[in-house]
Design an enzyme around this catalytic site. Structure first.
Site, PDB file in Angstrom:
ATOM      1  N   THR A 128       0.825  -1.208   0.000  1.00  0.00           N
ATOM      2  CA  THR A 128       0.000   0.000   0.000  1.00  0.00           C
ATOM      3  C   THR A 128       0.862   1.261   0.000  1.00  0.00           C
ATOM      4  O   THR A 128       1.982   1.255   0.533  1.00  0.00           O
ATOM      5  CB  THR A 128      -0.905   0.008   1.263  1.00  0.00           C
ATOM      6  N   ASP A 129       0.320   2.350  -0.541  1.00  0.00           N
ATOM      7  CA  ASP A 129       1.039   3.639  -0.488  1.00  0.00           C
ATOM      8  C   ASP A 129       1.140   4.153   0.946  1.00  0.00           C
ATOM      9  O   ASP A 129       1.952   5.036   1.229  1.00  0.00           O
ATOM     10  CB  ASP A 129       0.366   4.682  -1.401  1.00  0.00           C
ATOM     11  N   GLU A 130       0.331   3.567   1.858  1.00  0.00           N
ATOM     12  CA  GLU A 130       0.350   4.060   3.241  1.00  0.00           C
ATOM     13  C   GLU A 130       1.692   3.796   3.933  1.00  0.00           C
ATOM     14  O   GLU A 130       1.997   4.416   4.948  1.00  0.00           O
ATOM     15  CB  GLU A 130      -0.803   3.449   4.038  1.00  0.00           C
ATOM     16  N   TYR A 155      -1.527  -0.482  11.045  1.00  0.00           N
ATOM     17  CA  TYR A 155      -1.753  -1.180   9.763  1.00  0.00           C
ATOM     18  C   TYR A 155      -0.586  -0.951   8.814  1.00  0.00           C
ATOM     19  O   TYR A 155       0.027  -1.899   8.302  1.00  0.00           O
ATOM     20  CB  TYR A 155      -3.062  -0.707   9.121  1.00  0.00           C
ATOM     21  N   LYS A 159       2.341  -3.481   7.234  1.00  0.00           N
ATOM     22  CA  LYS A 159       2.556  -3.674   5.792  1.00  0.00           C
ATOM     23  C   LYS A 159       4.019  -3.332   5.440  1.00  0.00           C
ATOM     24  O   LYS A 159       4.643  -4.022   4.643  1.00  0.00           O
ATOM     25  CB  LYS A 159       1.597  -2.814   4.976  1.00  0.00           C
TER      26      LYS A 159
HETATM   27  P1  NAD Z   1      -9.863  -7.201   2.335  1.00  0.00           P
HETATM   28  O1  NAD Z   1      -9.866  -6.890   3.796  1.00  0.00           O
HETATM   29  O2  NAD Z   1     -11.090  -6.914   1.544  1.00  0.00           O
HETATM   30  O3  NAD Z   1      -9.531  -8.754   2.120  1.00  0.00           O
HETATM   31  C1  NAD Z   1      -8.533  -9.395   2.847  1.00  0.00           C
HETATM   32  C2  NAD Z   1      -8.721 -10.902   2.646  1.00  0.00           C
HETATM   33  O4  NAD Z   1      -7.657 -11.559   3.357  1.00  0.00           O
HETATM   34  C3  NAD Z   1     -10.038 -11.424   3.216  1.00  0.00           C
HETATM   35  O5  NAD Z   1     -10.648 -12.292   2.282  1.00  0.00           O
HETATM   36  C4  NAD Z   1      -9.619 -12.189   4.465  1.00  0.00           C
HETATM   37  O6  NAD Z   1     -10.458 -13.297   4.760  1.00  0.00           O
HETATM   38  C5  NAD Z   1      -8.214 -12.651   4.078  1.00  0.00           C
HETATM   39  N1  NAD Z   1      -7.374 -12.914   5.257  1.00  0.00           N
HETATM   40  C6  NAD Z   1      -7.214 -12.113   6.350  1.00  0.00           C
HETATM   41  N2  NAD Z   1      -6.396 -12.723   7.230  1.00  0.00           N
HETATM   42  C7  NAD Z   1      -6.021 -13.907   6.673  1.00  0.00           C
HETATM   43  C8  NAD Z   1      -5.177 -14.971   7.095  1.00  0.00           C
HETATM   44  N3  NAD Z   1      -4.562 -14.938   8.298  1.00  0.00           N
HETATM   45  N4  NAD Z   1      -4.990 -16.018   6.270  1.00  0.00           N
HETATM   46  C9  NAD Z   1      -5.609 -16.071   5.055  1.00  0.00           C
HETATM   47  N5  NAD Z   1      -6.443 -15.111   4.613  1.00  0.00           N
HETATM   48  C10 NAD Z   1      -6.643 -14.039   5.416  1.00  0.00           C
HETATM   49  O7  NAD Z   1      -8.598  -6.449   1.748  1.00  0.00           O
HETATM   50  P2  NAD Z   1      -8.420  -5.713   0.337  1.00  0.00           P
HETATM   51  O8  NAD Z   1      -8.968  -4.352   0.448  1.00  0.00           O
HETATM   52  O9  NAD Z   1      -8.880  -6.616  -0.738  1.00  0.00           O
HETATM   53  O10 NAD Z   1      -6.841  -5.580   0.298  1.00  0.00           O
HETATM   54  C11 NAD Z   1      -6.031  -6.611  -0.287  1.00  0.00           C
HETATM   55  C12 NAD Z   1      -4.574  -6.233  -0.156  1.00  0.00           C
HETATM   56  O11 NAD Z   1      -4.361  -4.977  -0.796  1.00  0.00           O
HETATM   57  C13 NAD Z   1      -4.110  -6.055   1.299  1.00  0.00           C
HETATM   58  O12 NAD Z   1      -2.834  -6.625   1.425  1.00  0.00           O
HETATM   59  C14 NAD Z   1      -4.064  -4.553   1.499  1.00  0.00           C
HETATM   60  O13 NAD Z   1      -3.071  -4.198   2.419  1.00  0.00           O
HETATM   61  C15 NAD Z   1      -3.738  -4.062   0.098  1.00  0.00           C
HETATM   62  N6  NAD Z   1      -4.252  -2.716  -0.211  1.00  0.00           N
HETATM   63  C16 NAD Z   1      -5.590  -2.455  -0.229  1.00  0.00           C
HETATM   64  C17 NAD Z   1      -6.040  -1.184  -0.563  1.00  0.00           C
HETATM   65  C18 NAD Z   1      -7.519  -0.843  -0.647  1.00  0.00           C
HETATM   66  O14 NAD Z   1      -7.852   0.283  -1.023  1.00  0.00           O
HETATM   67  N7  NAD Z   1      -8.434  -1.762  -0.364  1.00  0.00           N
HETATM   68  C19 NAD Z   1      -5.131  -0.169  -0.854  1.00  0.00           C
HETATM   69  C20 NAD Z   1      -3.775  -0.471  -0.808  1.00  0.00           C
HETATM   70  C21 NAD Z   1      -3.355  -1.755  -0.512  1.00  0.00           C
END
Ligand code: NAD
Length: 331
Positions: A128-130, A155, A159
């Site tokens: 993430t950009d965070e 968080y 990351k």
């Molecule tokens: P999300 O919370 O919607 O989904 C996370 C998934 O991971 C869920 O299906 C959950 O069941 C699974 N999970 C959690 N803990 C687990 C474990 N211990 N073992 C196996 N599975 C597990 O997240 P998202 O928004 O789809 O984000 C996906 C990735 O992208 C993350 O790594 C997040 O840091 C990164 N990200 C997201 C955003 C955003 O805007 N949503 C932005 C930047 C980066």
């Protein structure tokens, strides 16, 4: 016999779920494995259409269960790993940081060891950009891949720790890796605790919409379909060991986002309720994606059309998000 075996972790979540569909549709010759623990944020209804597909397999597992993960990798012998699974909600990391360390740091380390053990061809870590911290409001400044990591929330700290581990497995063991760092995503199947789906559902139901502080914090919105295409490109074309930033050139204040949704739904701005600011709330995120653009990627969605389609999708798919809200998602 499948051409490639691809493990997607967190494929029951928002971005991972969209990526599973992208890959199954685009690469019928690949075998796609979706490994997910199904925490509160994971749900499989979004993959109902894939259940009969012989090129798709779901595995329920905790990425932080080291022995289990090692055994799964040895059994299935994946060629590629694309790692999305994480605890992803900043607010939850402020109230309970420990699960963020367990999943995001220790879980990533278990996957890296397993990937090293079987010798995968590529490990793409979705970050993430965070991790870069925050920018001020000067619109000429952006996060580049060279920006030092200065995470501000538990968080983003978890990351950043996982990013460093991924980098170290490349430097120390020669594991072929890429790290992608994206801005805020929006689009279908976004869990309804996050700003955009939460606002759509509350405005749709004539409920007040909480906005942190004065609503002037800026995020750089990226449509999830553009993000999936970026990761696909990095997986296949990314230079080994490199980091790629992914951003949509769509900077908006939180207040602008909320007002846009209210306007599309034809409701009153009186629904906006300013609430006490989030602790350590980063002011602004904005990405310079030129390194990824040089690889051949550019975002196809702009925010105006993307948000319109997203709102329409939520209105048409209430049967997906309403049960999640009814289950008592804390927001
Ligand atoms: P999300 O919370 O919607 O989904 C996370 C998934 O991971 C869920 O299906 C959950 O069941 C699974 N999970 C959690 N803990 C687990 C474990 N211990 N073992 C196996 N599975 C597990 O997240 P998202 O928004 O789809 O984000 C996906 C990735 O992208 C993350 O790594 C997040 O840091 C990164 N990200 C997201 C955003 C955003 O805007 N949503 C932005 C930047 C980066």
């Amino acid at each position: 016999m499948a051409d490639k075996k691809i493990l997607i972790t967190g494929g029951a979540g928002f971005i991972g779920g969209n990526f599973v569909h992208h890959m199954v549709t685009k690469y019928p010759e690949y075998m796609i494995y979706n490994l997910d623990l199904l925490t509160y944020a994971g749900e499989l209804a979004k993959h109902n259409s894939l259940v009969e597909n012989p090129n798709y397999k779901f595995i329920q597992a905790d990425i932080a269960d080291y022995e289990l993960i090692m055994n799964i990798f040895k059994k299935e012998e994946f060629d590629y790993v694309v790692h999305f699974a994480a605890e992803s909600h900043v607010d939850r990391s402020i109230t309970d940081p420990s699960i963020f360390v367990k999943t995001n740091v220790m879980g990533t380390q278990a996957l890296l060891d397993a990937a090293k053990e079987i010798g995968v061809e590529k490990f793409v870590h979705v970050s993430t950009d965070e991790v870069y911290g925050e920018l001020d409001f000067d619109p000429t400044t952006f996060f580049t891949e060279e920006t030092p990591l200065q995470p501000n929330s538990p968080y983003s700290a978890s990351k950043a720790a996982s990013d460093f581990l991924v980098r170290s497995y490349h430097e120390t063991f020669g594991l072929p890796i890429n790290i992608t760092r994206c801005s805020n995503n929006y689009g279908p199947y976004h869990f309804p605790e996050k700003l955009i789906p939460l606002t759509i559902s509350r405005v749709h139901n004539d409920q007040n919409v909480p906005v942190y502080g004065n609503g002037q914090n800026i995020r750089d919105w990226l449509h999830v379909e553009d993000h999936c295409k970026a990761i696909d490109l990095v997986l296949h074309e990314g230079t080994d060991g490199e980091v790629y930033n992914v951003g949509g050139h769509n900077e908006k204040t939180n207040l602008e986002v909320v007002k846009t949704i209210i306007k599309h739904l034809g409701k009153s701005e009186e629904l906006i309720e300013f609430v006490e600011d989030r602790l350590g709330h980063d002011k602004r995120y904005a990405i310079d994606p030129s390194k990824l653009e040089a690889l051949g990627w550019k975002p196809e969605h702009n925010f105006d059309s993307g948000i319109k389609h997203t709102i329409e999708w939520y209105l048409e798919n209430e049967e997906w998000w309403k049960p999640l809200l009814d289950k008592g998602v804390e927001v």
